[in-house]
Write a protein that holds these residues in place. Structure first.
Motif, short mmCIF file in Angstrom:
data_model
loop_
_atom_site.label_atom_id
_atom_site.label_comp_id
_atom_site.label_asym_id
_atom_site.label_seq_id
_atom_site.Cartn_x
_atom_site.Cartn_y
_atom_site.Cartn_z
N ASN A 309 19.82 -26.95 -2.53
CA ASN A 309 18.61 -26.72 -3.31
C ASN A 309 17.59 -25.84 -2.60
N SER A 310 18.01 -25.07 -1.61
CA SER A 310 17.11 -24.10 -1.01
C SER A 310 16.82 -22.97 -2.00
N ALA A 311 15.67 -22.34 -1.82
CA ALA A 311 15.29 -21.19 -2.64
C ALA A 311 14.94 -20.01 -1.73
N GLN A 312 15.68 -19.83 -0.67
CA GLN A 312 15.42 -18.73 0.27
C GLN A 312 15.89 -17.40 -0.33
N SER A 313 15.14 -16.33 -0.04
CA SER A 313 15.46 -15.00 -0.55
C SER A 313 15.74 -14.03 0.60
N ILE A 314 16.61 -13.07 0.33
CA ILE A 314 17.01 -12.09 1.34
C ILE A 314 17.01 -10.70 0.70
N PHE A 315 16.37 -9.76 1.38
CA PHE A 315 16.26 -8.39 0.89
C PHE A 315 16.63 -7.39 1.99
N ASN A 316 17.17 -6.26 1.58
CA ASN A 316 17.31 -5.09 2.46
C ASN A 316 18.02 -5.40 3.77
N THR A 317 19.07 -6.19 3.68
CA THR A 317 19.69 -6.78 4.86
C THR A 317 21.17 -6.39 4.93
N VAL A 318 21.70 -6.35 6.15
CA VAL A 318 23.11 -6.04 6.40
C VAL A 318 23.81 -7.32 6.85
N LEU A 319 24.86 -7.71 6.13
CA LEU A 319 25.63 -8.92 6.43
C LEU A 319 27.07 -8.50 6.67
N ALA A 320 27.52 -8.52 7.91
CA ALA A 320 28.82 -7.94 8.22
C ALA A 320 29.61 -8.79 9.20
N GLY A 321 30.92 -8.91 8.94
CA GLY A 321 31.85 -9.48 9.90
C GLY A 321 32.40 -10.84 9.55
N ARG A 322 31.57 -11.75 9.04
CA ARG A 322 32.09 -13.07 8.70
C ARG A 322 32.95 -13.00 7.44
N PRO A 323 33.81 -14.00 7.22
CA PRO A 323 34.69 -13.96 6.05
C PRO A 323 33.93 -13.88 4.73
N TYR A 324 32.76 -14.52 4.67
CA TYR A 324 32.00 -14.55 3.43
C TYR A 324 30.61 -13.97 3.68
N GLY A 325 30.19 -13.11 2.78
CA GLY A 325 28.87 -12.53 2.90
C GLY A 325 27.80 -13.53 2.53
N LEU A 326 27.79 -13.93 1.25
CA LEU A 326 26.81 -14.89 0.73
C LEU A 326 27.56 -16.08 0.17
N THR A 327 27.13 -17.30 0.54
CA THR A 327 27.66 -18.53 -0.05
C THR A 327 26.50 -19.35 -0.60
#
Length: 583
Positions: A309-327
């Motif tokens: 139930n978090s409502a955290q937001s992410i903008f303009n970001t690089v997510l690289a290397g892990r098996p999953y980008g966003l979960t």
């Protein structure tokens, strides 16, 4: 530096004409006796100065009403056996204001080459800002401090100023599964200033926020064990410009261990407690090197895990290397996907490059408690300017961006250059139109987002936005000597240095003498001679190219009687040898 040089020359003079051996300025001398700070409480305003090295010999608290000031360039070590830690309680302040030239360092008390995650506790700030804990809550890690509850109602609470600080090898386990993070922020208010902080080699999370409203900029998480940026209990601050760079061989190996980049919860069970965790992050770079093969806890890890139930937001970001980008994950009827569907979670203008070896999923939903009608994770992750089609290589990062802490064979100095090459796709694509990025936020320091064109933590090379991690950081703290008070800039490798067998012959000399040394590989060097007052008296070579093998440079035969220091500066280090002229 001058005091060190004068003391060294005085020692040579006392030895008279005895032959002198080579001495590298980067070699680690015996540490002076530290100022031991015993476990207990600081109750009055106190200042720690750069001419001392301090040892936290247990849990050291700063009590409400007191301010601990730490001078730029100060070294503070934490004791392993007694779990040295610094805890700033509600109503107290920590004013630790380093500079790019003189960062403050909290580090392990173990010798070079023997440092490990969890060598000491960490730095903990506890404030009076709001959280979603209705009852007073104990700080994790066995710490005797509390936050939250009905009296935590000061959103602009001020716990001090932290700038240009490195925190290394923290995260001792007080008891099993109750570790201290590198920098822990519990109910810390927006009046607090936090920027230019590097947490390296921690035994748990690098940064963790438990509620509060504090903002931050210019954060680096290097080689953590668990998560890089962890948010809980209603944290609502803004964070911009952050780098997370993982050691693929170091991860959370505990039961159900999973080492994520971002990990965000509203609370441990996903309740609807308010305020919801609603932090806003922009311009972050979260990297996991894929060579060597990452440890098993990374097999199911996410660059960004938003759950419970978090409502955290992410903008303009690089997510690289892990098996999953966003979960997105839920373990209660308060579905995290509902927050994404109704706009409480924003995910925009991000670049996702997940690890192909483990299935390469840019985004996924994992839930045991239902689904949100009409919500599709693929559409959510691939819309709003997000790019889910990239590979690591396609990002166009500098090759040395994955060089750090024992992984520097391609960059012996271990000084990665994070400024973006002109051809990188990350130099453009950022956007700040979303209302969550506008205005001054909560009005506190670092609360206004800088509007930039680039995605990720760094701008183009050669610009302030591209070079903000230069100088004050350390990407190989395992080999750094912290036994000289006030010397906190990176010391490069001594054991594996390129230059060896530095000597003057004859020494002492009546006039003519040779400065001799061997080079393992070709390099560029500057060779100078200074006198006993630290004044330059000769330049033997200025940025000259030298091949691999033995070298001998003639020292000036006209030097007056006295004690001198010959300095050889290469890309690895400055090394020195003392010699005596006796006529």
């Amino acid at each position: 530096m001058k005091n060190f040089v004068l003391a060294a020359f005085a020692a040579v003079a006392a030895l008279g004409a005895a032959p002198q051996t080579a001495h590298a300025q980067t070699a680690c001398p015996t540490a002076p006796a530290p100022v031991v700070v015993p476990a207990g409480t600081i109750t009055a305003n106190t200042t720690w100065t750069r001419n001392n090295i301090y040892l936290l010999n247990g849990f050291v608290y700063v009590d409400g009403g007191a301010t601990l000031t730490i001078e730029a360039g100060t070294i503070i070590k934490g004791d392993l056996a007694n779990k040295g830690s610094l805890i700033v309680k509600p109503g107290a302040r920590l004013n630790a204001i380093g500079t790019a030239a003189q960062p403050i360092v909290f580090t392990s008390n173990q010798p070079v080459g023997q440092r490990q995650p969890g060598d000491w506790g960490g730095v903990i700030l506890v404030g009076n800002a709001p959280t979603n804990r209705t009852a007073v809550t104990n700080v994790e890690g066995g710490v005797a401090a509390t936050y939250g509850g009905p009296n935590a109602n000061q959103p602009n609470d001020n716990s001090g100023t932290l700038q240009y600080i490195r925190i290394e090898y923290a995260g001792v386990a007080f008891i099993t599964n109750s570790e201290i993070n590198g920098l822990t922020l519990c109910g810390v208010g927006a009046g607090t200033t936090i920027d230019h902080i590097q947490v390296s080699g921690g035994g748990d999370d690098a940064f963790e926020w438990f509620g509060g409203t504090v903002n931050a900029k210019y954060l680096i998480a290097l080689g953590s064990t668990d998560d890089d940026f962890d948010t809980d209990f209603g944290f609502s601050g803004r964070v911009q410009f952050g780098l997370a760079l993982r050691n693929p061989g170091r991860a959370d190996t505990g039961p159900s261990g999973e080492s994520n980049g971002f990990e965000s919860d509203n609370d441990g069970t996903g309740t609807a407690a308010t305020p919801l965790t609603s932090a806003v992050f922009s311009n972050m770079t979260v990297l996991l090197p894929t060579t060597p093969t990452p440890a098993a806890p990374f097999n199911t890890a996410s660059s960004a895990l938003i759950r419970r139930n978090s409502a955290q937001s992410i903008f303009n970001t690089v997510l690289a290397g892990r098996p999953y980008g966003l979960t997105l994950n839920s373990n209660s009827t308060n579905l995290t996907t509902n927050n994404a569907q109704n706009g409480l979670i924003s995910f925009e203008n991000n670049v996702l490059a997940p690890m192909a070896a483990f299935g390469r999923r840019a985004a996924r939903v994992t839930t045991n408690s239902g689904a949100t009608p009409g919500f599709g994770i693929n559409a959510f992750a691939s819309s709003n300017g997000n790019d889910t089609t990239r590979t690591y290589t396609a990002l166009g990062l500098n090759a040395d961006n994955l060089n750090f802490d024992g992984n520097c064979s391609a960059n012996a100095a271990c000084l990665p250059a994070f400024g973006l090459p002109a051809a990188s796709l990350l130099t453009t694509g950022a956007a700040f139109a979303n209302a969550k990025l506008g205005g001054a936020g909560n009005g506190g320091p670092n609360g206004t987002f800088d509007v930039v064109n680039f995605r990720g933590a760094f701008g183009p090379a050669g610009t302030p936005a591209g070079d903000w991690a230069s100088g004050w950081t350390n990407f190989n703290p395992q080999i750094t000597c912290y036994n000289r008070p006030g010397q906190t800039l990176t010391n490069r490798d001594v054991v594996n240095r390129n230059l060896e067998s530095l000597a003057v012959a004859p020494n002492p000399t009546a006039g003519a003498a040779l400065l001799q040394f061997d080079l393992k590989t070709a390099t560029t060097a500057t060779v100078t001679v200074i006198d006993a007052l630290g004044r330059p008296v000769a330049v033997l070579l200025a940025n000259g190219k030298l091949g691999a093998g033995p070298h001998a440079l003639a020292l000036p035969a006209t030097l007056a009687s006295g004690v001198y220091l010959a300095n050889v500066t290469t890309a690895d280090a400055t090394q020195s040898v003392r010699f005596v002229v006796s006529k």
